[in-house]
Enzyme design. Structure first.
Site, PDB file in Angstrom:
ATOM      1  N   CYS A 315       0.818  -1.223   0.000  1.00 22.90           N
ATOM      2  CA  CYS A 315       0.000   0.000   0.000  1.00 22.90           C
ATOM      3  C   CYS A 315       0.845   1.263   0.000  1.00 22.90           C
ATOM      4  CB  CYS A 315      -0.848   0.073   1.259  1.00 22.90           C
ATOM      5  SG  CYS A 315      -1.989  -1.253   1.429  1.00 22.90           S
ATOM      6  N   ARG A 411     -12.031   0.393  -6.931  1.00 17.84           N
ATOM      7  CA  ARG A 411     -11.712   0.504  -5.500  1.00 17.84           C
ATOM      8  C   ARG A 411     -11.109   1.868  -5.178  1.00 17.84           C
ATOM      9  NH1 ARG A 411      -7.731  -1.484  -1.292  1.00 17.84           N
ATOM     10  NH2 ARG A 411      -9.048  -2.561   0.188  1.00 17.84           N
TER      11      ARG A 411
HETATM   12  P1  XMP Z   1      -0.774  -7.427   3.085  1.00 14.99           P
HETATM   13  O1  XMP Z   1       0.053  -6.656   4.066  1.00 14.99           O
HETATM   14  O2  XMP Z   1      -1.352  -8.658   3.678  1.00 14.99           O
HETATM   15  O3  XMP Z   1      -2.023  -6.462   2.752  1.00 14.99           O
HETATM   16  O4  XMP Z   1      -0.049  -7.674   1.815  1.00 14.99           O
HETATM   17  C1  XMP Z   1      -3.110  -6.844   1.968  1.00 14.99           C
HETATM   18  C2  XMP Z   1      -4.174  -5.770   2.012  1.00 14.99           C
HETATM   19  O5  XMP Z   1      -3.709  -4.549   1.434  1.00 14.99           O
HETATM   20  C3  XMP Z   1      -4.811  -3.800   0.897  1.00 14.99           C
HETATM   21  N1  XMP Z   1      -4.452  -3.450  -0.473  1.00 14.99           N
HETATM   22  C4  XMP Z   1      -4.024  -2.231  -0.841  1.00 14.99           C
HETATM   23  N2  XMP Z   1      -3.924  -1.076  -0.159  1.00 14.99           N
HETATM   24  N3  XMP Z   1      -3.068  -0.020  -2.092  1.00 14.99           N
HETATM   25  C5  XMP Z   1      -3.463   0.031  -0.790  1.00 14.99           C
HETATM   26  O6  XMP Z   1      -3.379   1.108  -0.192  1.00 14.99           O
HETATM   27  C6  XMP Z   1      -3.141  -1.158  -2.832  1.00 14.99           C
HETATM   28  O7  XMP Z   1      -2.767  -1.190  -3.994  1.00 14.99           O
HETATM   29  C7  XMP Z   1      -3.663  -2.310  -2.189  1.00 14.99           C
HETATM   30  N4  XMP Z   1      -3.924  -3.564  -2.621  1.00 14.99           N
HETATM   31  C8  XMP Z   1      -4.400  -4.236  -1.553  1.00 14.99           C
HETATM   32  C9  XMP Z   1      -6.015  -4.706   0.951  1.00 14.99           C
HETATM   33  O8  XMP Z   1      -6.794  -4.252   2.036  1.00 14.99           O
HETATM   34  C10 XMP Z   1      -5.399  -6.076   1.185  1.00 14.99           C
HETATM   35  O9  XMP Z   1      -6.271  -6.985   1.826  1.00 14.99           O
END
Ligand code: XMP
Length: 496
Positions: A315, A411
């Protein structure tokens, strides 16, 4: 000695999992006795409090089936057409525990080098050969590594080297029956075939060995329909109502309304709509990081909340939009409100080890959602590849430009703007083997954490948290360093 969560999180700082350290409790039970049963939503209980994230490099049918097989659940992503997503839900729900329901097949005219390619990309060392190379057509042979190990001409057609003395079993027999036949046959694969010899399912010796050798993988998550529990994510645009309808028709058990910032009129409207039209389907709202966001979604009827803004490993939301919260603070503050209203919380993002799961569950979350933790497993979409001698898979944020270009911009845009701004990155993660092994081992580590804390269950953690019986402290940077491996010239990190 120590501080309660309420004391720690009432300060002006935003903390994440690594900032805090829990104080040990009193042990008078074995780790195996710890009960990790927990609520995903108001109406769904999971034996394993783990959830795979609806991301296009994390959850498609194999991941959803594997997560359900180990007692968790997977949420199928929606970076695809509504029909494609509905088909993935159907596929995950139709899989049987222990069997491979969509084995890769090659045709007799494929070459040995095609088998090599499959081995490198997917890790298979045996492949089914069918008349036209598809599952559903007649089985004519099997190629195993023993057939091709020392063959120098890799352009040889597989028809010349495949084994044709096949042992098969009739489609539909139970896992126990099939396992007995496979063990007796001494083969590496047992194809289950229909009346005309067409391939239906497959049982692999490696999966069977894994099932028998590793700690209990828990009771699978199965719905009232007798099939795996499967979740899916949808956006909050008007057009997503049609997608939602198709998912419900496909048998989805629970849906997530997916927004990076969920406190919006769009999401409230979508939650109310879904609860009215599909009262039997549980809906999860989010993402939120504070109680004022949470209350709006709870009032709209959310059956659970997804908590985390900018905490995910991929993120960049906090940098790009200046909003978010340290994940430990977000989980504690939202859970405090949500739990008082009997709404479970999913701690989403930022989980990179079993200790983080222990912290999320003891700070009030009922389950954890993981992306990067699962993206390097066999069941995640995409092929493995080698880089600098390491076996890797791609993992990308749904807000990365690459993912947005495929459709996930709903999203992040949520309006008619045509400008894409990246809120995530695209990268790689290391090979972690199968979810069927990773999750049981991780859960055993979580149970050991609960034991150290003197907590017999997630329910016990909840009451200890609210009565101030769990104490903790904030770690300085030096204390965090001390808590990790330090002072060695080199070491190898192996988890189990
Ligand atoms: P982890 O730390 O498990 O996080 O890899 C997965 C979660 O990250 C969120 N997610 C995003 N948040 N930009 C964001 O700000 C992104 O591109 C993105 N893609 C996923 C999402 O909540 C996921 O479950």
């Amino acid at each position: 000695d120590g501080w309660t969560a309420a004391e720690i999180f009432s300060r002006e700082f935003s903390y994440t999992y690594d900032d805090i350290i829990m104080h040990p409790g009193y042990i008078d039970f074995p780790a195996d006795a710890v009960d990790l049963n927990s609520r995903l939503t108001k109406n769904i209980i999971l034996r394993t409090p783990c959830v795979s994230s609806p991301m296009d490099t994390v959850t498609e049918a194999p991941m959803a089936a594997a997560m359900a097989a180990v007692g968790g659940i997977g949420f199928i992503h929606y970076n695809n057409t509504p029909q494609e997503q509905a088909n993935l839900v159907k596929k995950a729900k139709s899989q049987r525990v222990g069997f491979v329901s969509d084995p890769v097949c090659l045709s007799p005219s494929a070459t040995v080098s095609d088998v090599d390619g499959l081995k490198n990309r997917k890790g298979f060392s045996s492949v089914l050969i069918t008349e036209d190379g598809t599952i559903g057509s007649k089985l004519v042979g099997i190629v195993t590594s023993r057939d091709i190990d020392f063959l120098s001409d890799r352009m040889t057609e597989v028809r010349e080297v495949m084994s044709v003395d096949l042992i098969t079993a009739p489609a539909g027999i139970s896992l126990e029956e099939a396992s007995g036949i496979l063990i007796k046959s001494k083969k590496s694969l047992l194809p289950l075939v229909g009346e005309s010899g067409e391939v239906v399912e497959l049982l692999c010796r490696t999966d069977l060995k894994r099932r028998l050798a590793y700690p209990k993988s828990g009771v699978p998550s199965v719905g009232k329909d007798g099939r795996f529990l499967v979740g899916a994510a949808v956006g909050t645009r008007e057009s997503d109502k049609q997608r939602l309808g198709l998912l419900v028709e496909a048998g989805v058990n629970v849906v997530i309304f997916d927004s990076a910032q969920g406190n919006s009129s769009y999401q409230k409207e979508m939650i109310s709509y879904a609860k009215k039209i599909y009262p039997d389907i549980d809906v999860i709202g989010g993402n939120v990081a504070s109680s004022h966001q949470a209350i709006n979604l709870i009032e709209a009827g959310a059956d659970a909340l997804r908590v985390g803004m900018g905490s995910g490993s991929i993120c960049t939301t906090q940098e790009v939009c200046a909003v978010g919260r340290g994940q430990a603070t977000a989980v504690f503050q939202v859970s405090r409100l949500a739990n008082s209203l009997a709404v479970p919380v999913i701690a989403d993002g930022g989980i990179s080890n079993s200790g983080h799961i222990v912290k999320a569950l003891t700070l009030g979350a009922s389950t954890v959602m993981m992306g990067s933790f699962l993206a390097g497993t066999d069941e995640a979409p995409g092929d493995f590849f080698y880089q600098d001698g390491r076996r890797l898979k791609n993992y990308r944020g749904m807000g990365s430009l690459e993912a947005q270009a495929k459709g996930s911009d709903t999203r992040y845009l949520g309006d008619k703007s045509q400008m894409r701004i990246a809120q995530g990155v695209s990268g790689t993660v290391a090979d972690k083997g199968s979810v069927l092994r990773l999750i049981p081992f991780t859960m055993h580590a979580v149970k050991q954490g609960f034991q150290d804390l003197g907590l017999r269950s997630v329910a016990a953690a909840r009451s200890a948290l609210s009565s101030g019986n769990i104490t903790m402290e904030v770690r300085t940077g030096a204390a965090q360093k001390e808590g990790g491996v330090h002072g060695l010239v080199s070491y190898e990190k192996r988890h189990f």
